[in-house]
Design a protein around this motif. Structure first.
Motif, PDB file in Angstrom:
ATOM      1  N   ARG A 172       0.825  -1.209   0.000  1.00  0.00           N
ATOM      2  CA  ARG A 172       0.000   0.000   0.000  1.00  0.00           C
ATOM      3  C   ARG A 172       0.859   1.260   0.000  1.00  0.00           C
ATOM      4  NH1 ARG A 172      -4.461  -2.028   4.479  1.00  0.00           N
ATOM      5  NH2 ARG A 172      -5.763  -3.237   3.046  1.00  0.00           N
ATOM      6  N   ARG A 173       1.958   1.221   0.765  1.00  0.00           N
ATOM      7  CA  ARG A 173       2.865   2.383   0.800  1.00  0.00           C
ATOM      8  C   ARG A 173       3.495   2.625  -0.566  1.00  0.00           C
ATOM      9  NH1 ARG A 173       6.715   0.801   5.557  1.00  0.00           N
ATOM     10  NH2 ARG A 173       7.891   2.656   4.891  1.00  0.00           N
ATOM     11  N   VAL A 174       3.875   1.530  -1.239  1.00  0.00           N
ATOM     12  CA  VAL A 174       4.442   1.663  -2.591  1.00  0.00           C
ATOM     13  C   VAL A 174       3.404   2.232  -3.544  1.00  0.00           C
ATOM     14  CG1 VAL A 174       5.384   0.418  -4.570  1.00  0.00           C
ATOM     15  CG2 VAL A 174       6.125  -0.185  -2.267  1.00  0.00           C
ATOM     16  N   LEU A 176       0.960   4.183  -2.845  1.00  0.00           N
ATOM     17  CA  LEU A 176       0.819   5.615  -2.547  1.00  0.00           C
ATOM     18  C   LEU A 176       1.952   6.426  -3.160  1.00  0.00           C
ATOM     19  CD1 LEU A 176      -0.424   5.631   1.166  1.00  0.00           C
ATOM     20  CD2 LEU A 176      -1.651   6.498  -0.826  1.00  0.00           C
ATOM     21  N   CYS A 177       3.159   5.859  -3.089  1.00  0.00           N
ATOM     22  CA  CYS A 177       4.316   6.528  -3.711  1.00  0.00           C
ATOM     23  C   CYS A 177       4.088   6.680  -5.217  1.00  0.00           C
ATOM     24  CB  CYS A 177       5.591   5.739  -3.452  1.00  0.00           C
ATOM     25  SG  CYS A 177       6.243   5.877  -1.766  1.00  0.00           S
ATOM     26  N   LEU A 178       3.625   5.626  -5.846  1.00  0.00           N
ATOM     27  CA  LEU A 178       3.371   5.670  -7.287  1.00  0.00           C
ATOM     28  C   LEU A 178       2.275   6.678  -7.611  1.00  0.00           C
ATOM     29  CD1 LEU A 178       3.482   1.821  -8.011  1.00  0.00           C
ATOM     30  CD2 LEU A 178       5.149   3.526  -8.783  1.00  0.00           C
ATOM     31  N   LYS A 179       1.232   6.703  -6.788  1.00  0.00           N
ATOM     32  CA  LYS A 179       0.117   7.630  -7.003  1.00  0.00           C
ATOM     33  C   LYS A 179       0.570   9.080  -6.891  1.00  0.00           C
ATOM     34  CE  LYS A 179      -4.536   8.696  -5.288  1.00  0.00           C
ATOM     35  NZ  LYS A 179      -5.571   8.338  -4.278  1.00  0.00           N
ATOM     36  N   ASN A 180       1.514   9.343  -5.967  1.00  0.00           N
ATOM     37  CA  ASN A 180       1.989  10.709  -5.717  1.00  0.00           C
ATOM     38  C   ASN A 180       3.306  11.021  -6.419  1.00  0.00           C
ATOM     39  OD1 ASN A 180      -0.171  11.486  -3.894  1.00  0.00           O
ATOM     40  ND2 ASN A 180       0.744  10.076  -2.423  1.00  0.00           N
ATOM     41  N   SER A 181       3.699  10.135  -7.369  1.00  0.00           N
ATOM     42  CA  SER A 181       4.920  10.325  -8.171  1.00  0.00           C
ATOM     43  C   SER A 181       6.178  10.449  -7.310  1.00  0.00           C
ATOM     44  CB  SER A 181       4.780  11.567  -9.064  1.00  0.00           C
ATOM     45  OG  SER A 181       3.678  11.432  -9.935  1.00  0.00           O
ATOM     46  N   ILE A 182       6.216   9.685  -6.217  1.00  0.00           N
ATOM     47  CA  ILE A 182       7.395   9.653  -5.351  1.00  0.00           C
ATOM     48  C   ILE A 182       8.355   8.590  -5.879  1.00  0.00           C
ATOM     49  CG2 ILE A 182       8.237   9.200  -3.017  1.00  0.00           C
ATOM     50  CD1 ILE A 182       5.501  10.175  -1.991  1.00  0.00           C
ATOM     51  N   LYS A 183       9.605   8.948  -6.071  1.00  0.00           N
ATOM     52  CA  LYS A 183      10.595   8.076  -6.703  1.00  0.00           C
ATOM     53  C   LYS A 183      11.136   7.013  -5.732  1.00  0.00           C
ATOM     54  CE  LYS A 183      10.594  10.481 -10.569  1.00  0.00           C
ATOM     55  NZ  LYS A 183      10.028   9.916 -11.799  1.00  0.00           N
ATOM     56  N   ALA A 187      13.444   9.634   0.035  1.00  0.00           N
ATOM     57  CA  ALA A 187      13.565   9.234   1.438  1.00  0.00           C
ATOM     58  C   ALA A 187      12.502   8.192   1.788  1.00  0.00           C
ATOM     59  CB  ALA A 187      13.425  10.451   2.348  1.00  0.00           C
ATOM     60  N   GLU A 188      11.281   8.399   1.317  1.00  0.00           N
ATOM     61  CA  GLU A 188      10.204   7.442   1.586  1.00  0.00           C
ATOM     62  C   GLU A 188      10.492   6.102   0.916  1.00  0.00           C
ATOM     63  OE1 GLU A 188       6.742   5.580   2.833  1.00  0.00           O
ATOM     64  OE2 GLU A 188       7.816   7.327   3.600  1.00  0.00           O
ATOM     65  N   GLY A 189      11.001   6.161  -0.323  1.00  0.00           N
ATOM     66  CA  GLY A 189      11.340   4.934  -1.041  1.00  0.00           C
ATOM     67  C   GLY A 189      12.412   4.148  -0.318  1.00  0.00           C
ATOM     68  N   GLN A 190      13.381   4.847   0.264  1.00  0.00           N
ATOM     69  CA  GLN A 190      14.457   4.168   0.977  1.00  0.00           C
ATOM     70  C   GLN A 190      13.986   3.571   2.300  1.00  0.00           C
ATOM     71  OE1 GLN A 190      17.631   3.692  -0.658  1.00  0.00           O
ATOM     72  NE2 GLN A 190      15.936   4.156  -2.020  1.00  0.00           N
ATOM     73  N   LEU A 191      13.034   4.246   2.958  1.00  0.00           N
ATOM     74  CA  LEU A 191      12.449   3.687   4.189  1.00  0.00           C
ATOM     75  C   LEU A 191      11.697   2.389   3.877  1.00  0.00           C
ATOM     76  CD1 LEU A 191      11.091   6.874   6.024  1.00  0.00           C
ATOM     77  CD2 LEU A 191      12.912   5.351   6.801  1.00  0.00           C
ATOM     78  N   ILE A 192      10.976   2.411   2.757  1.00  0.00           N
ATOM     79  CA  ILE A 192      10.253   1.208   2.333  1.00  0.00           C
ATOM     80  C   ILE A 192      11.242   0.076   2.047  1.00  0.00           C
ATOM     81  CG2 ILE A 192       8.869   0.204   0.465  1.00  0.00           C
ATOM     82  CD1 ILE A 192       7.416   2.905   0.271  1.00  0.00           C
ATOM     83  N   ALA A 193      12.332   0.397   1.340  1.00  0.00           N
ATOM     84  CA  ALA A 193      13.343  -0.613   1.011  1.00  0.00           C
ATOM     85  C   ALA A 193      13.943  -1.219   2.276  1.00  0.00           C
ATOM     86  CB  ALA A 193      14.439   0.003   0.143  1.00  0.00           C
ATOM     87  N   GLU A 194      14.249  -0.369   3.271  1.00  0.00           N
ATOM     88  CA  GLU A 194      14.811  -0.863   4.529  1.00  0.00           C
ATOM     89  C   GLU A 194      13.822  -1.787   5.243  1.00  0.00           C
ATOM     90  OE1 GLU A 194      15.937   2.541   6.772  1.00  0.00           O
ATOM     91  OE2 GLU A 194      17.665   3.019   5.510  1.00  0.00           O
ATOM     92  N   ASP A 195      12.543  -1.403   5.230  1.00  0.00           N
ATOM     93  CA  ASP A 195      11.519  -2.240   5.867  1.00  0.00           C
ATOM     94  C   ASP A 195      11.382  -3.585   5.157  1.00  0.00           C
ATOM     95  OD1 ASP A 195      10.985  -0.345   7.759  1.00  0.00           O
ATOM     96  OD2 ASP A 195       9.207   0.469   6.777  1.00  0.00           O
ATOM     97  N   ILE A 196      11.482  -3.564   3.819  1.00  0.00           N
ATOM     98  CA  ILE A 196      11.383  -4.806   3.042  1.00  0.00           C
ATOM     99  C   ILE A 196      12.544  -5.736   3.376  1.00  0.00           C
ATOM    100  CG2 ILE A 196      11.552  -5.782   0.714  1.00  0.00           C
ATOM    101  CD1 ILE A 196       9.964  -3.362  -0.284  1.00  0.00           C
TER     102      ILE A 196
END
Length: 253
Positions: A172-174, A176-183, A187-196
Motif C-alpha cells: 500500500r505504501r508503494v 501511494l508513492c506511485l500515485k503521488n509520483s514519489i521516486k 527518502a520514503e522509497g528508501q524507508l520502504i526498502a529498509e523495511d522490506i
C-alpha cells in the motif's frame, strides 16, 4: 580489457545489485577487481560466469550445486540442457492446449447442457486438480526443502497474522508513492526498502539464497499466477526492486 561497475553489470545482465552482492558474498561470482575504496569491477569473464549462473538457475539448480559445476561446464553444455528443458515445457503446454481444445469442442457439441449444472462440475474438477498438483507445481521452481520452508514461512492471505499485515502495508505504501509520483530513490522509497529487507530476513529466516530465488519467481507475472500467488502490479514490483537496488548500491559500491 573491459570492466563493468556493479551498477553497469546489474543493468547489462538484468540482475539486481542485491543479487550480485550476494553472489560475491558466498564466493559464487566475485568481481576480479575490488578497490580499496570498496568499488567492485567485473571483467568480461566475470560477466560470462554470471550469465552461466543465470541459465543454470533457470534449470532449477541450487546455488550450492551451481557453485560445484560452474567452472566444469561449458556454455554449450548449459544451453543443451536448457534447450531440453524448454522442449519439455513445450510438450506440457501442448498437452494443456489439447485439453482446452477438447473441452471447447465438447461444449460446442453439447449445447443443450445446462450451464448451471456444467459450471459447478468444471469448478469442482479444477479445484481437485489444483489441490493434487499444487506441490508438484511449486517443485518446478523450488526443491523439496525450499517448498517446505516457503509453505511454513510465506504470509497467507487467508490468515490475519501480523506478518501478512506488514507485507500488505508495504504494498500500500508503494502504491501511494506511485500515485503521488514519489521516486524509489526518495527518502520514503528508501524507508520502504529498509523495511522490506528487514521483513525479508524475518520471513526467510536469513536464507538469502531462497529469498532471492523466490523474488525472481515473484517478479514474473506468469510464474506467480501459476503458483497461485497474490497478484502484484508490475509497477509495484519495479518500484520495490529499484528502491532496494538503490539503497544497496549506496552501501555496496
Amino acid at each position: 580489457m573491459i570492466y563493468y561497475s556493479t551498477g553497469d553489470a546489474s543493468k547489462k545482465l538484468h540482475l539486481s545489485v542485491r543479487t550480485l552482492r550476494y553472489y560475491d558474498q558466498i564466493g559464487l561470482v566475485e568481481p576480479t577487481i575490488k578497490e580499496d575504496n570498496g568499488r567492485r569491477l567485473y571483467s568480461e569473464q566475470d560477466m560470462l560466469k554470471l550469465e552461466k549462473v543465470t541459465i543454470l538457475k533457470a534449470l532449477s539448480l541450487s546455488l550450492d550445486d551451481i557453485k560445484k559445476v560452474l567452472d566444469q561446464i561449458t556454455v554449450q553444455d548449459i544451453l543443451a540442457v536448457h534447450k531440453k528443458s524448454l522442449e519439455n515445457q513445450i510438450l506440457e503446454l501442448q498437452g494443456s492446449l489439447n485439453h482446452t481444445t477438447t473441452i471447447l469442442t465438447s461444449i460446442r457439441v453439447e449445447q443443450q447442457l445446462n450451464w448451471e449444472v456444467l459450471l459447478p462440475l468444471i469448478d469442482e474438477y479444477l479445484h481437485r486438480k489444483s489441490a493434487e498438483q499444487k506441490e508438484m507445481i511449486w517443485k518446478e521452481f523450488f526443491n523439496e526443502k525450499e517448498v517446505d520452508a516457503l509453505s511454513n514461512n510465506l504470509p497467507k492471505m487467508g490468515e490475519d497474522d501480523e506478518q501478512t499485515k506488514k507485507w500488505i502495508n508495504i504494498i500500500r505504501r508503494v502504491e501511494l508513492c506511485l500515485k503521488n509520483s514519489i521516486k524509489p530513490e526518495s527518502a520514503e522509497g528508501q524507508l520502504i526498502a529498509e523495511d522490506i529487507l528487514l521483513l525479508s530476513k524475518e520471513t526467510f529466516h536469513g536464507d538469502e539464497d531462497l529469498e532471492l530465488k523466490f523474488w525472481e519467481v515473484r517478479k514474473s507475472k506468469e510464474k506467480s499466477q501459476k503458483l497461485g500467488l497474490y497478484p502484484i502490479n508490475d509497477e509495484v514490483v519495479k518500484f520495490i526492486e529499484q528502491a532496494i537496488d538503490y539503497i544497496l548500491e549506496e552501501n555496496y559500491i
